[in-house]
Scaffold this motif. Structure first.
Motif, PDB file in Angstrom:
ATOM      1  N   PRO A  28       0.829  -1.213   0.000  1.00  0.00           N
ATOM      2  CA  PRO A  28       0.000   0.000   0.000  1.00  0.00           C
ATOM      3  C   PRO A  28       0.862   1.261   0.000  1.00  0.00           C
ATOM      4  O   PRO A  28       1.879   1.341   0.688  1.00  0.00           O
ATOM      5  CB  PRO A  28      -0.795  -0.115   1.298  1.00  0.00           C
ATOM      6  N   ILE A  29       0.449   2.236  -0.801  1.00  0.00           N
ATOM      7  CA  ILE A  29       1.157   3.509  -0.835  1.00  0.00           C
ATOM      8  C   ILE A  29       0.809   4.291   0.424  1.00  0.00           C
ATOM      9  O   ILE A  29      -0.360   4.536   0.718  1.00  0.00           O
ATOM     10  CB  ILE A  29       0.770   4.308  -2.091  1.00  0.00           C
TER      11      ILE A  29
ATOM     12  N   MET B  55     -10.224   7.741  16.216  1.00  0.00           N
ATOM     13  CA  MET B  55      -9.822   8.504  15.039  1.00  0.00           C
ATOM     14  C   MET B  55      -8.917   7.685  14.119  1.00  0.00           C
ATOM     15  O   MET B  55      -8.811   7.952  12.922  1.00  0.00           O
ATOM     16  CB  MET B  55      -9.114   9.784  15.478  1.00  0.00           C
ATOM     17  N   GLN B  56      -8.251   6.674  14.663  1.00  0.00           N
ATOM     18  CA  GLN B  56      -7.290   5.880  13.900  1.00  0.00           C
ATOM     19  C   GLN B  56      -7.908   4.679  13.195  1.00  0.00           C
ATOM     20  O   GLN B  56      -7.235   4.013  12.407  1.00  0.00           O
ATOM     21  CB  GLN B  56      -6.179   5.384  14.825  1.00  0.00           C
ATOM     22  N   GLN B  57      -9.172   4.371  13.467  1.00  0.00           N
ATOM     23  CA  GLN B  57      -9.766   3.148  12.939  1.00  0.00           C
ATOM     24  C   GLN B  57      -9.722   3.099  11.416  1.00  0.00           C
ATOM     25  O   GLN B  57      -9.983   4.085  10.737  1.00  0.00           O
ATOM     26  CB  GLN B  57     -11.218   3.021  13.404  1.00  0.00           C
ATOM     27  N   GLY B  58      -9.395   1.907  10.894  1.00  0.00           N
ATOM     28  CA  GLY B  58      -9.368   1.689   9.452  1.00  0.00           C
ATOM     29  C   GLY B  58      -8.094   2.112   8.774  1.00  0.00           C
ATOM     30  O   GLY B  58      -7.958   1.940   7.559  1.00  0.00           O
ATOM     31  N   PHE B  59      -7.129   2.661   9.538  1.00  0.00           N
ATOM     32  CA  PHE B  59      -5.837   3.054   8.969  1.00  0.00           C
ATOM     33  C   PHE B  59      -4.766   2.040   9.357  1.00  0.00           C
ATOM     34  O   PHE B  59      -4.739   1.540  10.485  1.00  0.00           O
ATOM     35  CB  PHE B  59      -5.399   4.431   9.492  1.00  0.00           C
TER      36      PHE B  59
ATOM     37  N   THR C  68      -2.085   4.835   5.873  1.00  0.00           N
ATOM     38  CA  THR C  68      -2.848   4.602   4.640  1.00  0.00           C
ATOM     39  C   THR C  68      -4.172   3.972   4.996  1.00  0.00           C
ATOM     40  O   THR C  68      -4.295   3.266   5.999  1.00  0.00           O
ATOM     41  CB  THR C  68      -2.068   3.684   3.676  1.00  0.00           C
ATOM     42  N   ARG C  69      -5.190   4.225   4.176  1.00  0.00           N
ATOM     43  CA  ARG C  69      -6.498   3.603   4.356  1.00  0.00           C
ATOM     44  C   ARG C  69      -6.546   2.226   3.706  1.00  0.00           C
ATOM     45  O   ARG C  69      -7.585   1.564   3.737  1.00  0.00           O
ATOM     46  CB  ARG C  69      -7.587   4.491   3.759  1.00  0.00           C
ATOM     47  N   HIS C  70      -5.466   1.787   3.102  1.00  0.00           N
ATOM     48  CA  HIS C  70      -5.392   0.486   2.448  1.00  0.00           C
ATOM     49  C   HIS C  70      -4.400  -0.405   3.175  1.00  0.00           C
ATOM     50  O   HIS C  70      -3.426   0.073   3.763  1.00  0.00           O
ATOM     51  CB  HIS C  70      -4.989   0.641   0.982  1.00  0.00           C
ATOM     52  N   GLY C  71      -4.630  -1.694   3.152  1.00  0.00           N
ATOM     53  CA  GLY C  71      -3.644  -2.619   3.709  1.00  0.00           C
ATOM     54  C   GLY C  71      -4.019  -3.215   5.043  1.00  0.00           C
ATOM     55  O   GLY C  71      -3.260  -3.996   5.609  1.00  0.00           O
TER      56      GLY C  71
END
Length: 407
Positions: free
Chosen positions: A232-233, A382-386, A400-403
């Motif tokens: 993931p970028i 606030m950090q959820q999903g990152f 990143t929101r991916h990975g």
């Protein structure tokens, strides 16, 4: 590379997968790695059953082994609460041990001319910013991290604090300290070949069934697959250091936006002053996010101006902005983002700061910092999903929101 104090209960592997567990109560304001090194992958457990609103790591320590749930916290040391009998046989460190000199807030008696029959133990007393506290003896023993792959991961000669007096740990048996100090858990593992980086994903605990969250020490992902996907970028921002609180992970906020409109908040509101006051830390063990009062007021004003849902006035909820979503829709919730030092932008979805507090009611899960000298905090909601990667060698935070959907 040989590691005499590192053993596995199964065939050697370069990573371990352990779960982070979330304990999810209805919230109110008052509740609230490099590829050529070893890697540890730890599931993060949900804490819903105890109503603490925190994430936990499954951890076993001592002889006989005691299973504990630890709250991973940035900026802290590894500290455990003494479990009920049968008590594990722990090896207290003497005050003369080199590792004792690294313990903050240690308590050792002054040397006396008369020689003691038994060396004094390395004791400590510590208070956290959320008013929890712990006091005990700094110790040494074998620890086991429970793996989802049935390969328990044993670490010999792990340093940790064994607490005899604890308050405010919200159902946890202790703290897995992930701080920047020399005896935090990542620092201890870095000296054993794991690399000086760690990362985690905190998944949305409101989904049913909740997806698994993970803590990684070392490389940010598991073993290399046969057909590897592109990494993931990530966006990056420097990790800043406060000489008065060197174990915490500070990030630099330059500006805040609501629905793309920059708020009139001076950049100095977010920064550290010459006395080490202020600044913004990122913390996995704090649920809500807290901002300096001048910034909080502008954020609240902007949200109230732009929200398109009916307002709910209920002081018992403890939040300054609550809205009715009885129709089942969350349309009309403004979006917030932060411009960071280095040029990156942190833009969490509205579900990371508008949370369900009652049937049909969502509230803005932000709070003002109580004291002018206190720091702002980006909490775990606030950090959820990152995917958040703490690269301690390069002193930077990647996100990143991916990975996060790693099996």
């Amino acid at each position: 590379m040989a590691h005499s104090d590192l053993t596995l209960s199964a065939t050697a592997t370069d990573y371990l997968k352990l779960r982070l567990v979330h304990r999810n109560p209805p919230l109110t304001a008052s509740q609230a790695l490099s590829s050529d090194t070893l890697r540890l992958k730890s599931p993060i457990i949900s804490g819903a059953s105890t109503g603490s609103g925190q994430y936990f790591v499954d951890f076993t320590v001592g002889t006989p082994p005691q299973r504990l749930l630890l709250r991973p916290r940035l900026g802290q040391l590894l500290r455990l609460r003494l479990p009920p009998p049968p008590l594990p046989l722990l090896l207290p460190l003497p005050c003369s041990a080199p590792a004792c000199r690294l313990v903050p807030h240690r308590r050792c008696p002054r040397r006396r001319r008369r020689r003691r029959r038994r060396p004094a133990s390395c004791s400590y007393s510590y208070s956290y910013s959320d008013r929890s506290s712990t006091a005990g003896i700094f110790s040494l023993d074998t620890a086991t991290l429970n793996s989802t792959s049935a390969r328990d991961f044993k670490l010999r000669r792990v340093h940790f604090g064994c607490a005899f007096h604890v308050s405010g740990f919200d159902g946890a048996h202790g703290v897995m300290g992930l701080g920047r100090g020399p005896i935090s858990f990542p620092s201890q593992l870095a000296r054993r070949g794991f690399g000086n980086k760690f990362s985690y994903c905190l998944m949305d605990y409101t989904l049913s069934p909740p997806p698994t969250s993970f803590l990684f020490i070392g490389q940010a992902h598991g073993p290399k697959p046969t057909n590897p996907k592109p990494r993931p970028i990530m966006s990056f921002t420097p990790l800043l250091t406060n000489p008065l609180s060197p174990t915490f992970y500070y990030v630099g906020i330059k500006s805040a936006f609501v629905d793309g409109v920059k708020l009139p908040v001076n950049s100095s509101v977010w920064g550290l002053d010459g006395d080490g006051n202020g600044g913004t830390v990122i913390d996995s063990g704090t649920t809500l996010s807290f901002f300096a009062i001048p910034a909080y007021r502008e954020i609240l004003k902007a949200f109230k101006r732009r929200v398109k849902l009916p307002l709910v006035s209920n002081p018992a909820l403890g939040f300054d902005l609550c809205v009715s979503v009885s129709s089942g829709a969350s349309l009309g919730l403004p979006r917030m983002s932060f411009g960071l030092v280095g040029g990156s932008v942190f833009s969490p979805p509205s579900s990371n700061y508008f949370i369900d507090v009652a049937d049909g009611v969502k509230c803005l899960a932000l709070q003002p910092v109580s004291a002018p000298s206190s720091f702002s905090v980006i909490g775990n909601l606030m950090q959820q999903g990152f995917l958040l990667e703490f690269d301690r060698d390069k002193s930077r935070l990647g996100f990143t929101r991916h990975g996060c959907a790693v099996k």
